[in-house]
Design an enzyme around this catalytic site. Structure first.
Site, PDB file in Angstrom:
ATOM      1  N   CYS A  17       0.818  -1.225   0.000  1.00 40.09           N
ATOM      2  CA  CYS A  17       0.000   0.000   0.000  1.00 40.09           C
ATOM      3  C   CYS A  17       0.846   1.267   0.000  1.00 40.09           C
ATOM      4  CB  CYS A  17      -0.937   0.012   1.201  1.00 40.09           C
ATOM      5  SG  CYS A  17      -2.099  -1.348   1.140  1.00 40.09           S
TER       6      CYS A  17
ATOM      7  N   HIS B  54      -3.266   7.384   2.085  1.00 39.36           N
ATOM      8  CA  HIS B  54      -3.680   6.072   1.578  1.00 39.36           C
ATOM      9  C   HIS B  54      -5.078   5.784   2.100  1.00 39.36           C
ATOM     10  CE1 HIS B  54      -3.991   1.913   0.713  1.00 39.36           C
ATOM     11  NE2 HIS B  54      -3.785   1.512   1.940  1.00 39.36           N
TER      12      HIS B  54
ATOM     13  N   ASN C  17     -10.098  -0.048  -0.581  1.00 41.42           N
ATOM     14  CA  ASN C  17      -8.641   0.037  -0.467  1.00 41.42           C
ATOM     15  C   ASN C  17      -8.033  -0.521  -1.757  1.00 41.42           C
ATOM     16  OD1 ASN C  17      -5.940  -0.289   0.087  1.00 41.42           O
ATOM     17  ND2 ASN C  17      -6.249  -1.209   2.108  1.00 41.42           N
TER      18      ASN C  17
HETATM   19  O1  UT7 Z   1      -3.933  -0.960   3.408  1.00 39.90           O
HETATM   20  C1  UT7 Z   1      -3.064  -1.645   4.227  1.00 39.90           C
HETATM   21  C2  UT7 Z   1      -3.308  -1.366   5.636  1.00 39.90           C
HETATM   22  N1  UT7 Z   1      -4.518  -2.000   6.079  1.00 39.90           N
HETATM   23  C3  UT7 Z   1      -5.262  -1.388   6.934  1.00 39.90           C
HETATM   24  O2  UT7 Z   1      -4.982  -0.269   7.289  1.00 39.90           O
HETATM   25  C4  UT7 Z   1      -6.414  -2.138   7.551  1.00 39.90           C
HETATM   26  C5  UT7 Z   1      -6.384  -1.895   9.030  1.00 39.90           C
HETATM   27  N2  UT7 Z   1      -7.475  -2.528   9.759  1.00 39.90           N
HETATM   28  C6  UT7 Z   1      -8.760  -2.143   9.631  1.00 39.90           C
HETATM   29  O3  UT7 Z   1      -9.081  -1.288   8.839  1.00 39.90           O
HETATM   30  C7  UT7 Z   1      -9.781  -2.769  10.565  1.00 39.90           C
HETATM   31  O4  UT7 Z   1      -9.100  -3.509  11.559  1.00 39.90           O
HETATM   32  C8  UT7 Z   1     -10.793  -3.694   9.832  1.00 39.90           C
HETATM   33  C9  UT7 Z   1     -11.734  -2.843   9.002  1.00 39.90           C
HETATM   34  C10 UT7 Z   1     -10.058  -4.677   8.965  1.00 39.90           C
HETATM   35  C11 UT7 Z   1     -11.639  -4.430  10.871  1.00 39.90           C
HETATM   36  O5  UT7 Z   1     -12.265  -3.511  11.761  1.00 39.90           O
HETATM   37  P1  UT7 Z   1     -12.181  -3.759  13.341  1.00 39.90           P
HETATM   38  O6  UT7 Z   1     -13.006  -2.734  13.957  1.00 39.90           O
HETATM   39  O7  UT7 Z   1     -10.729  -3.816  13.710  1.00 39.90           O
HETATM   40  O8  UT7 Z   1     -12.886  -5.156  13.489  1.00 39.90           O
HETATM   41  P2  UT7 Z   1     -12.304  -6.524  14.042  1.00 39.90           P
HETATM   42  O9  UT7 Z   1     -11.333  -7.123  13.106  1.00 39.90           O
HETATM   43  O10 UT7 Z   1     -11.875  -6.322  15.465  1.00 39.90           O
HETATM   44  O11 UT7 Z   1     -13.611  -7.418  14.022  1.00 39.90           O
HETATM   45  C12 UT7 Z   1     -14.761  -7.067  14.818  1.00 39.90           C
HETATM   46  C13 UT7 Z   1     -15.847  -8.107  14.578  1.00 39.90           C
HETATM   47  C14 UT7 Z   1     -15.356  -9.537  14.687  1.00 39.90           C
HETATM   48  O12 UT7 Z   1     -16.369 -10.286  15.328  1.00 39.90           O
HETATM   49  P3  UT7 Z   1     -16.262 -10.644  16.900  1.00 39.90           P
HETATM   50  O13 UT7 Z   1     -14.949 -11.361  17.057  1.00 39.90           O
HETATM   51  O14 UT7 Z   1     -16.262  -9.303  17.587  1.00 39.90           O
HETATM   52  O15 UT7 Z   1     -17.471 -11.449  17.121  1.00 39.90           O
HETATM   53  C15 UT7 Z   1     -15.226 -10.004  13.259  1.00 39.90           C
HETATM   54  O16 UT7 Z   1     -15.411 -11.381  13.122  1.00 39.90           O
HETATM   55  O17 UT7 Z   1     -16.351  -7.963  13.257  1.00 39.90           O
HETATM   56  C16 UT7 Z   1     -16.368  -9.257  12.601  1.00 39.90           C
HETATM   57  N3  UT7 Z   1     -16.175  -9.047  11.174  1.00 39.90           N
HETATM   58  C17 UT7 Z   1     -17.195  -8.799  10.330  1.00 39.90           C
HETATM   59  N4  UT7 Z   1     -18.517  -8.688  10.543  1.00 39.90           N
HETATM   60  C18 UT7 Z   1     -19.278  -8.404   9.446  1.00 39.90           C
HETATM   61  C19 UT7 Z   1     -15.013  -9.052  10.474  1.00 39.90           C
HETATM   62  N5  UT7 Z   1     -15.270  -8.812   9.184  1.00 39.90           N
HETATM   63  C20 UT7 Z   1     -16.610  -8.650   9.063  1.00 39.90           C
HETATM   64  C21 UT7 Z   1     -17.465  -8.367   7.990  1.00 39.90           C
HETATM   65  N6  UT7 Z   1     -18.778  -8.245   8.225  1.00 39.90           N
HETATM   66  N7  UT7 Z   1     -17.012  -8.169   6.724  1.00 39.90           N
END
Ligand code: UT7
Length: 325
Positions: free
Chosen positions: A115, A252, A282
């Site tokens: 990225c 980004h 992204n």
């Molecule tokens: O470009 C390169 C750099 N990349 C980034 O900058 C990405 C950085 N990370 C992020 O943007 C965020 O961490 C994400 C958008 C990927 C995820 O958001 P989050 O608030 O950190 O969520 P999480 O991974 O902690 O997941 C929260 C919950 C989980 O469920 P439980 O464990 O709380 O029951 C996941 O299983 O959300 C669930 N989950 C989803 N639910 C519905 C994960 N993906 C999805 C989904 N739809 N697509």
């Protein structure tokens, strides 16, 4: 002190034909439009068809940038493509873009910094131009991340999109003053100890396959804001500028929450932040040039504006570029 500056002469973008909304993804994995918007700000992304590749999109963006610059391929002597999703393991995507532009002169190569690729590629082109190794460069960020996504992994497949953006850089004599146009400062960083947080689980020398993107999103998120603000503060230090001197912040586009938190920590006015993640998702190395083109086309970024570019991604890699447009 007289010196060479890399001045931006043209810009262009190329997006796939097909838009995929969050609602469409509800039929692919267990997700909701509401979750995706709330956690990321993404509403839709562009997904490439079989006949749309990293090189075809990259060449489309390059042609648009040349047109805007009032130049032809004959005027260019360097092409750098930032990508992690080349059409082939080799030759480089840049060489295929060169072929599509009808060029047989100059040099073309890829830069792979995921990225942060566009920031790395701009920095590399700037060094070539300032070092007298080239006169005019096309710098392209082009990706088809849809090809390396695991479409059963809801935690990653809803986040990414495809596309390409490009700029034309030209070596121009400058007095060395920050009042002169061009790239004013660059800072690049990397730290391979974070590999397992964001990587592709395949490759020619290991699995002999392309592999799929794997990400511990929460872990990446935890590091992102600190790394972004740190590298931007060193660009501020190098130029003697601060958040108030910035006309436009073009980060980004991974997640709106990361963008908002970084701008807030740095004290950058939210009205100066260019955000396209809601429409593009992204797009990795393509995200900054796509956002730039948006803000240039609608007249927000103007000649002589101070524009701050920043990215962070797989590796980890991160970096920032300050430009007087
Ligand atoms: O470009 C390169 C750099 N990349 C980034 O900058 C990405 C950085 N990370 C992020 O943007 C965020 O961490 C994400 C958008 C990927 C995820 O958001 P989050 O608030 O950190 O969520 P999480 O991974 O902690 O997941 C929260 C919950 C989980 O469920 P439980 O464990 O709380 O029951 C996941 O299983 O959300 C669930 N989950 C989803 N639910 C519905 C994960 N993906 C999805 C989904 N739809 N697509």
């Amino acid at each position: 002190m007289s010196m060479i500056r890399s001045v931006i002469r043209g810009y262009g973008a190329c997006l796939p034909r097909r838009v995929v909304t969050n609602s469409e993804l509800e039929g692919v994995v267990d997700t909701t439009d509401e979750w995706i918007i709330q956690r990321t700000g993404i509403r839709q992304r562009y997904i490439a068809a079989d006949d749309e590749t990293t090189c075809s999109l990259g060449a489309g963006a390059a042609k648009a940038a040349l047109h805007k610059a009032g130049l032809t391929a004959a005027d260019i002597d360097l092409i750098i493509v930032a990508t992690s999703t080349p059409d082939n393991t080799f030759p480089a995507a840049a060489v295929e873009v060169q072929r599509r532009l009808g060029m047989k002169h100059g040099a073309a190569f890829d830069v792979q910094a995921v990225c942060t690729g566009f920031v790395y590629a701009m920095t590399t082109a700037d060094a070539y131009l300032r070092g007298g190794l080239a006169k005019r460069a096309i710098v392209i960020g082009a990706e088809t991340f849809s090809r390396i996504l695991d479409w059963e992994d809801r935690a990653t497949c809803v986040l990414f999109g495809d596309g390409a953006g490009a700029v034309v850089l030209e070596a121009v004599e400058s007095s060395g003053s920050f009042e002169d146009r061009g790239i004013l400062a660059v800072k690049l960083r990397s730290d391979g100890s974070h590999k397992d947080k964001l990587f592709v689980d395949g490759g020619p020398s290991t699995t002999k396959t392309v592999g799929h993107l794997r990400m511990q999103g929460r872990e990446v998120f935890k590091h992102a804001v600190g790394m972004i603000t740190d590298v931007i503060e060193s660009v501020f230090e190098a130029t003697g500028m601060d958040a108030d001197d910035i006309d436009w912040f073009v980060p980004h586009q991974a997640n709106k929450r990361i963008i908002d938190a970084s701008a807030k920590k740095l004290g950058i006015d939210p009205n100066k932040v260019v955000i396209t993640v809601e429409r593009h998702g992204n797009t990795s190395a393509a995200s900054i040039p796509l956002a730039l083109v948006d803000a240039l086309d609608d007249g927000r970024i103007k000649k002589n504006d101070i524009v701050l570019l920043e990215a962070m991604g797989g590796g980890f890699t991160w970096g920032a570029v300050m430009v007087r447009w």
